[in-house]
Design an enzyme around this catalytic site. Structure first.
Site, mmCIF file in Angstrom:
data_model
loop_
_atom_site.group_PDB
_atom_site.id
_atom_site.type_symbol
_atom_site.label_atom_id
_atom_site.label_comp_id
_atom_site.label_asym_id
_atom_site.label_seq_id
_atom_site.Cartn_x
_atom_site.Cartn_y
_atom_site.Cartn_z
ATOM 1 N N GLY A 1 2.743 2.121 10.748
ATOM 2 C CA GLY A 1 3.554 3.245 10.577
ATOM 3 C C GLY A 1 4.286 3.624 11.886
ATOM 4 C CB SER B 1 5.458 -1.766 11.912
ATOM 5 O OG SER B 1 4.933 -0.419 12.033
ATOM 6 C CG ASN C 1 -1.803 1.171 1.481
ATOM 7 O OD1 ASN C 1 -1.921 1.942 0.635
ATOM 8 N ND2 ASN C 1 -2.399 1.418 2.653
ATOM 9 C CD1 TRP C 2 3.482 0.890 -2.860
ATOM 10 C CD2 TRP C 2 3.379 1.978 -4.871
ATOM 11 N NE1 TRP C 2 4.133 0.227 -3.699
ATOM 12 C CE2 TRP C 2 4.103 0.818 -4.650
ATOM 13 C CE3 TRP C 2 3.611 2.837 -5.921
ATOM 14 C CZ2 TRP C 2 4.532 0.170 -6.140
ATOM 15 C CZ3 TRP C 2 3.996 2.533 -7.033
ATOM 16 C CH2 TRP C 2 4.643 1.277 -7.122
ATOM 17 C CE LYS C 3 -0.138 3.342 4.769
ATOM 18 N NZ LYS C 3 0.014 3.472 6.241
ATOM 19 N N GLY D 1 2.824 -1.384 4.346
ATOM 20 C CA GLY D 1 2.852 0.294 3.917
ATOM 21 C C GLY D 1 4.457 0.671 3.549
ATOM 22 C CG HIS E 1 -5.821 2.117 5.064
ATOM 23 N ND1 HIS E 1 -5.327 3.117 6.009
ATOM 24 C CD2 HIS E 1 -4.812 1.391 5.156
ATOM 25 C CE1 HIS E 1 -4.017 2.743 6.337
ATOM 26 N NE2 HIS E 1 -3.873 1.442 5.827
ATOM 27 C CD GLU F 1 -2.701 5.520 6.645
ATOM 28 O OE1 GLU F 1 -2.885 5.531 5.520
ATOM 29 O OE2 GLU F 1 -1.955 5.177 7.626
ATOM 30 C CD GLU G 1 -3.540 -2.449 7.382
ATOM 31 O OE1 GLU G 1 -2.500 -2.592 7.033
ATOM 32 O OE2 GLU G 1 -3.934 -1.398 7.079
#
Ligand code: PGA
Length: 253
Positions: A174, A214, A10-12, A235, A96, A98, A168
């Site tokens: 992160g 992570s 997941n490159w965000k 990520g 997600h 976020e 997650e």
């Protein structure tokens, strides 16, 4: 039941088109010949088309990070499932943390997005997970239960098979604080049990549950050795070819 391991990056909100193309070129080379694992990358919308073109002839799948549930119309700033299919997407990440935290995503909007995605024949990576407060307050399982029930409301067995769940824990995303393999396994087992109750043993046995938060080349093997952990949603460590390739090649570590 053997489930094919599934590692997704997941490159965000990272990578320009040029950077994205460079990264997939590197991945294509470093992952050539890898077998027994499914791989996907989720670049930002702006890079999807270019990455799709670059991936031609490769077994790496393309994923989007979000979508809107309508097919088209006056929804400024949104992207529809049809548009994502057209640029080669195979999967869409939905719910997600976020999106839930910063963009007002709820179990109900997650449910609508999942429905629209599956209806268009795309597959879903459905994300769930508790916050630190919820974990410390002993609410992990009730939060997971609510998210699973809410996100999957109204789906029959057939459709659900096109779904991957990503557990997650928000406190691990992160932060460098990975859940221990045992902590993750405990929740994965709970999710599979919940799927069995909602559907059947057969269905719950088939659905892959990824762990995210992570994940690194250092911890992936321990996580993947757990019975109910079928992959990883990565990520930070997916932004570099070397670390992502190592994670995909976890069996060789
Ligand atoms: P992380 O992100 O690997 O950087 O913790 C995982 C994710 O949010 O999917």
């Amino acid at each position: 039941m053997e489930r094919l391991p599934f590692i997704a990056g997941n490159w965000k909100m990272n990578k320009t088109v040029g950077e994205a193309v460079d990264l997939v070129r590197e991945l294509k080379a470093s992952l050539a010949g890898v077998q027994g694992v499914e791989v996907a990358v989720a670049p930002p919308f702006t890079a999807l088309y270019a990455v799709w073109k670059e991936l031609e002839g490769s077994s790496i799948h393309l994923a989007a990070q979000n979508l809107y549930w309508e097919e088209k119309g006056a929804f400024t700033g949104e992207v529809s499932p049809i548009m994502l299919k057209e640029v080669g997407c195979h999967y869409v990440i939905i719910g997600h943390s976020e999106r839930r935290q910063f963009f007002g995503e709820t179990d109900e909007t997650v449910n609508r997005r999942i429905k629209a995605t599956l209806t268009q024949g795309l597959k879903v990576i459905f994300c769930i997970g508790e916050t630190l407060n919820e974990r410390e307050g002993g609410k992990t399982f009730s939060v997971i239960e609510r998210q699973v029930e809410g996100g999957l409301k109204g789906f029959g067995d057939k459709k659900i098979e096109n779904m991957v769940i990503a557990y997650e824990p928000v406190w691990a995303i992160g932060t460098g604080k990975t859940a221990t393999p045992e902590q993750a396994e405990e929740v994965h087992r709970f999710i599979r049990g919940k799927l069995e109750k909602l559907y059947s043993r057969e269905v719950s046995d088939k659905i892959r549950i990824q762990y995210g938060g992570s994940v690194t080349p250092e911890n992936v093997k321990g996580l993947m050795s757990q019975r109910n952990i079928d992959g990883a949603l990565v990520g930070g460590a997916s932004l570099k070819g070397e670390s992502f390739s190592k994670i995909v090649r976890f069996k060789e570590l």
